[in-house]
Design a protein around this motif. Structure first.
Motif, PDB file in Angstrom:
ATOM      1  N   UNK A   1      91.324 -87.179 -46.584  1.00 34.46           N
ATOM      2  CA  UNK A   1      90.002 -87.646 -46.173  1.00 34.46           C
ATOM      3  C   UNK A   1      89.481 -88.592 -47.252  1.00 34.46           C
ATOM      4  N   UNK A   2      88.867 -89.664 -46.804  1.00 32.07           N
ATOM      5  CA  UNK A   2      88.381 -90.689 -47.729  1.00 32.07           C
ATOM      6  C   UNK A   2      86.880 -90.866 -47.585  1.00 32.07           C
ATOM      7  N   UNK A   3      86.095 -90.117 -48.376  1.00 36.10           N
ATOM      8  CA  UNK A   3      84.646 -90.299 -48.293  1.00 36.10           C
ATOM      9  C   UNK A   3      84.255 -91.684 -48.819  1.00 36.10           C
ATOM     10  N   UNK A   4      83.681 -92.497 -47.929  1.00 39.41           N
ATOM     11  CA  UNK A   4      83.355 -93.886 -48.298  1.00 39.41           C
ATOM     12  C   UNK A   4      81.849 -94.113 -48.280  1.00 39.41           C
ATOM     13  N   UNK A   5      81.112 -93.012 -48.259  1.00 42.66           N
ATOM     14  CA  UNK A   5      79.673 -93.075 -48.005  1.00 42.66           C
ATOM     15  C   UNK A   5      78.815 -93.238 -49.261  1.00 42.66           C
ATOM     16  N   UNK A   6      79.368 -92.808 -50.424  1.00 41.66           N
ATOM     17  CA  UNK A   6      78.674 -92.922 -51.716  1.00 41.66           C
ATOM     18  C   UNK A   6      77.433 -92.038 -51.845  1.00 41.66           C
ATOM     19  N   UNK A   7      77.375 -90.931 -51.092  1.00 40.88           N
ATOM     20  CA  UNK A   7      76.287 -89.963 -51.309  1.00 40.88           C
ATOM     21  C   UNK A   7      76.641 -89.114 -52.544  1.00 40.88           C
ATOM     22  N   UNK A   8      75.621 -88.578 -53.202  1.00 42.94           N
ATOM     23  CA  UNK A   8      75.871 -87.724 -54.365  1.00 42.94           C
ATOM     24  C   UNK A   8      76.312 -86.337 -53.927  1.00 42.94           C
ATOM     25  N   UNK A   9      77.327 -85.824 -54.573  1.00 41.65           N
ATOM     26  CA  UNK A   9      77.772 -84.452 -54.334  1.00 41.65           C
ATOM     27  C   UNK A   9      78.679 -84.283 -53.135  1.00 41.65           C
TER      28      UNK A   9
END
Ligand code: PBG
Length: 343
Positions: free
Chosen positions: A179-187
């Protein structure tokens, strides 16, 4: 021939100046250049992003990305097979979502029957040898085109993370490997890791888009996933400011502490300093994303006859490797792999 300045023994003077070390000696032959080459791109360095669409119709060209198409699930399976046969280790799936399936919350993102999940299952069933990466962010599913959830006109970090956890879970359950989180939210990396582990999905890898900049180089991608016209405002409250480099190190350090297995820098070519710094200072597998805009620039110039597209492509891939990238996400992936195979 008389030299123009009338100096005698030019060769002797050059040998004195260079200490006899003539750097061109090793560049004389193809074989000697190959012999001393420091880095070499291989198909193993490639991750191929592909765009999935509903239905079983023909491939739809993405106008701003010549040679790139939105493909049905069945065609994505064929693409996966082709990628496997070319030695490409991973494909990355991105959905094109029509306006009718989008809403404020991006809830299609955590529908276990969404397009990306169906594509994962179909590819895993037919081409189990290839790795599948999926993007964790809400922008293909929200009516406003943002990666997170808007509350009173602001992207709410924690509610967004909650949605992203659910999104990562349905993707992993559908069989994606990374999975590649690309959203840049903290945590988000920590909470996605916890959610995966709690669901018994300990082996699902996380490649975090750690240093993802608010960039003009994503334009053609937003057309490809159908977010182009609908994005309200920009993403500068969550993606990084392009003036910053130390911050990239802090972001990546934190993502690794939260459980990321691999990190990524995006865009790629304008940010090679960041690729180099993260890979050397952190010593973890670091990837570069040669974005849609970078791809479009090379293709447009090549299309106009202003540069040799194949050569520019190979040179750009070598640059990522030289900077320290373990691999590159690139729309050129199959073309690069084919070119390497011909050599
Ligand atoms: C979604 C996402 C984007 C890209 C990858 N994942 C666009 C964005 O953040 O606006 C860009 C890919 C590309 O330009 O090739 N968050």
């Amino acid at each position: 021939m008389q030299n123009p300045l009338g100096l005698d023994d030019i060769s002797g003077r050059i040998d004195t100046a260079t200490g006899g070390l003539r750097m061109r000696r090793l560049r004389q032959h193809d074989w000697s250049r190959r012999l001393v080459r420091e880095t070499e791109v291989s198909a193993n360095d490639l991750i191929w992003p592909i765009f999935v669409r509903e239905g079983d119709g023909n491939d739809q060209p993405v106008p701003s990305m010549p040679g790139v198409f939105r493909m049905s699930v069945a065609r994505c399976v064929e693409a996966a097979r082709a990628a496997r046969d070319l030695g490409i280790p991973v494909i990355a799936l991105f959905p094109y979502t029509e306006g009718t399936r989008r809403d404020e919350m991006g809830s299609e993102a955590f529908n276990p029957g969404n397009l990306v999940c169906r594509a994962c299952r179909a590819i895993k069933e037919t081409v189990p040898q290839i790795g599948i990466m999926t993007d964790v962010a809400l922008d293909p599913y929200t009516s406003h085109g943002h990666d997170g959830i808007l509350v009173d006109g602001r992207i709410d970090n924690d509610r967004s993370v909650e949605a992203l956890m659910r999104q990562a879970l349905v993707q992993a359950e559908a069989g994606c490997d990374i999975v590649g989180p690309s959203d840049m939210m903290d945590g988000r990396v920590a909470l996605i890791r916890q959610a995966l582990d709690a669901a018994g999905l300990r082996d699902t890898l996380i490649m975090s888009y750690s240093a993802k900049y608010a960039s003009a180089f994503y334009g053609p991608f937003r057309d490809a996933v159908g977010s182009g016209g609908i994005l309200k405002g920009d993403k500068r409250t969550y993606q990084m400011d392009f003036g910053n480099a130390d911050e990239a190190l802090r972001e990546a350090t934190q993502d690794l502490a939260e459980g990321a297995d691999m990190i990524m820098v995006k865009p790629g070519m304008p940010y090679l300093d960041i690729v180099s710094r993260l890979s050397r200072e952190l010593g973890m597998p670091t990837f570069a994303y040669q974005t849609s805009g970078e791809y479009a620039m090379i293709m447009a110039a090549a299309g106009n006859g202003w540069l040799d597209g194949d050569k520019a492509m190979m040179e750009s891939l070598a640059a990522f490797k030289r900077a320290g990238a373990a691999g590159t996400l690139t729309y050129f992936a199959p073309r690069v792999a084919e070119a390497l195979g011909r050599r």
